[in-house]
Design an enzyme around this catalytic site. Structure first.
Site, PDB file in Angstrom:
ATOM      1  N   CYS A  96       0.840  -1.201   0.000  1.00  0.00           N
ATOM      2  CA  CYS A  96       0.000   0.000   0.000  1.00  0.00           C
ATOM      3  C   CYS A  96       0.876   1.253   0.000  1.00  0.00           C
ATOM      4  O   CYS A  96       1.513   1.539  -1.013  1.00  0.00           O
ATOM      5  CB  CYS A  96      -1.009  -0.031   1.151  1.00  0.00           C
ATOM      6  SG  CYS A  96      -2.380   1.131   0.920  1.00  0.00           S
ATOM      7  N   HIS A 184      -3.555  -5.470   0.424  1.00  0.00           N
ATOM      8  CA  HIS A 184      -3.016  -5.853   1.734  1.00  0.00           C
ATOM      9  C   HIS A 184      -3.187  -7.342   2.020  1.00  0.00           C
ATOM     10  O   HIS A 184      -4.201  -7.748   2.603  1.00  0.00           O
ATOM     11  CB  HIS A 184      -3.755  -5.087   2.834  1.00  0.00           C
ATOM     12  CG  HIS A 184      -3.469  -3.636   2.911  1.00  0.00           C
ATOM     13  ND1 HIS A 184      -2.470  -3.107   3.709  1.00  0.00           N
ATOM     14  CD2 HIS A 184      -4.074  -2.576   2.325  1.00  0.00           C
ATOM     15  CE1 HIS A 184      -2.471  -1.786   3.606  1.00  0.00           C
ATOM     16  NE2 HIS A 184      -3.428  -1.430   2.766  1.00  0.00           N
ATOM     17  N   GLU A 186      -1.867  -8.857   4.347  1.00  0.00           N
ATOM     18  CA  GLU A 186      -1.808  -9.008   5.810  1.00  0.00           C
ATOM     19  C   GLU A 186      -3.141  -8.753   6.493  1.00  0.00           C
ATOM     20  O   GLU A 186      -3.306  -9.070   7.676  1.00  0.00           O
ATOM     21  CB  GLU A 186      -0.720  -8.083   6.400  1.00  0.00           C
ATOM     22  CG  GLU A 186      -1.112  -6.625   6.575  1.00  0.00           C
ATOM     23  CD  GLU A 186      -1.033  -5.791   5.307  1.00  0.00           C
ATOM     24  OE1 GLU A 186      -1.106  -4.553   5.421  1.00  0.00           O
ATOM     25  OE2 GLU A 186      -0.903  -6.362   4.200  1.00  0.00           O
TER      26      GLU A 186
END
Length: 235
Positions: A96, A184, A186
């Protein structure tokens, strides 16, 4: 292998008690790959010094509410750190904001997109397959949360993931030691939903509702995390 996580921002305060800081999300993601990484964290946006990039084993640059075009004292040192890591071929991942600041530091162009907010699960066509991503399917779906985008990739970068909304969603660099993604991997689903909810009043209601509904689409985040693990372990 030790990964140095450069935290460039944090989970919004209203969500932090539920979801913890960003660096822990990355640690959890990498732990689930079973690759046996260890971690240290540098809180760059709080002014912590970055040190010598060439002395590190691997670098991860997180997301941030900041824009690369903003005036923050910690941004010029971070750009120099990225250039040093690239020159020394220290394996570096950006996600990002990390994706954007890497592109910015290495000669690309980043700005707030006229397309507005990207929220929820987006799907990206795979345009190229580096060696650590040979098994990647033709389309991957990963959560995102951004307004800024890499508009022009650096000359050193190859686009490996793209969508109509985000044409430069994944970049692999020609030194073989730099990789970045706009979405993302994660993020867990409950955090992606909470983050979309938090954008009410900022993003249009229909964008928020579409983002929340999109989480029903199966995620490839675990697979992408595995490719990233292979990227680091293959160095």
């Amino acid at each position: 292998m030790k990964l140095t996580i450069i935290q460039t921002g944090d989970v919004p305060l209203r969500l932090r008690d539920r979801f913890g800081p960003y660096h822990q999300m990355f640690e959890t993601m990498f732990d689930r790959t079973g690759q046996g990484f260890s971690y240290e964290v540098v809180f760059a946006s709080d002014g912590e010094p970055l040190g010598d990039a060439g002395a590190l084993e691997g670098v991860v640059i997180t997301g941030s509410p900041a824009g690369v075009y903003e005036d923050h004292a910690w941004l010029p040192p971070l750009r120099q750190f990225i250039r040093q890591a690239y020159e020394k071929r220290v394996p570096t991942l950006g996600v990002c904001f990390g994706h954007q600041i890497m592109a910015d530091a290495l000669g690309g162009a980043v700005r707030k997109s006229e397309k507005g907010w990207g929220l929820g699960r987006h799907s990206y066509a795979v345009k190229a397959r580096p060696s650590y991503m040979r098994a990647v399917p033709e389309v991957v779906s990963v959560a995102c949360s951004h307004q800024d985008q890499v508009i022009t990739p650096p000359a050193e970068a190859e686009v490996i993931m793209a969508s109509d909304f985000t044409p430069n969603a994944g970049l692999a660099y020609r030194n073989g030691a730099a990789l970045s993604f706009q979405p993302h991997p994660e993020f867990l689903d409950d955090y992606a939903v909470a983050l979309a909810e938090l954008r009410r009043g900022d993003a249009p209601d229909n964008v928020v509702e579409t983002a929340i509904a999109s989480i029903a689409t199966p995620s490839h985040s675990a697979e992408v995390a595995g490719y990233i693990g292979q990227f680091f372990k293959g160095r």
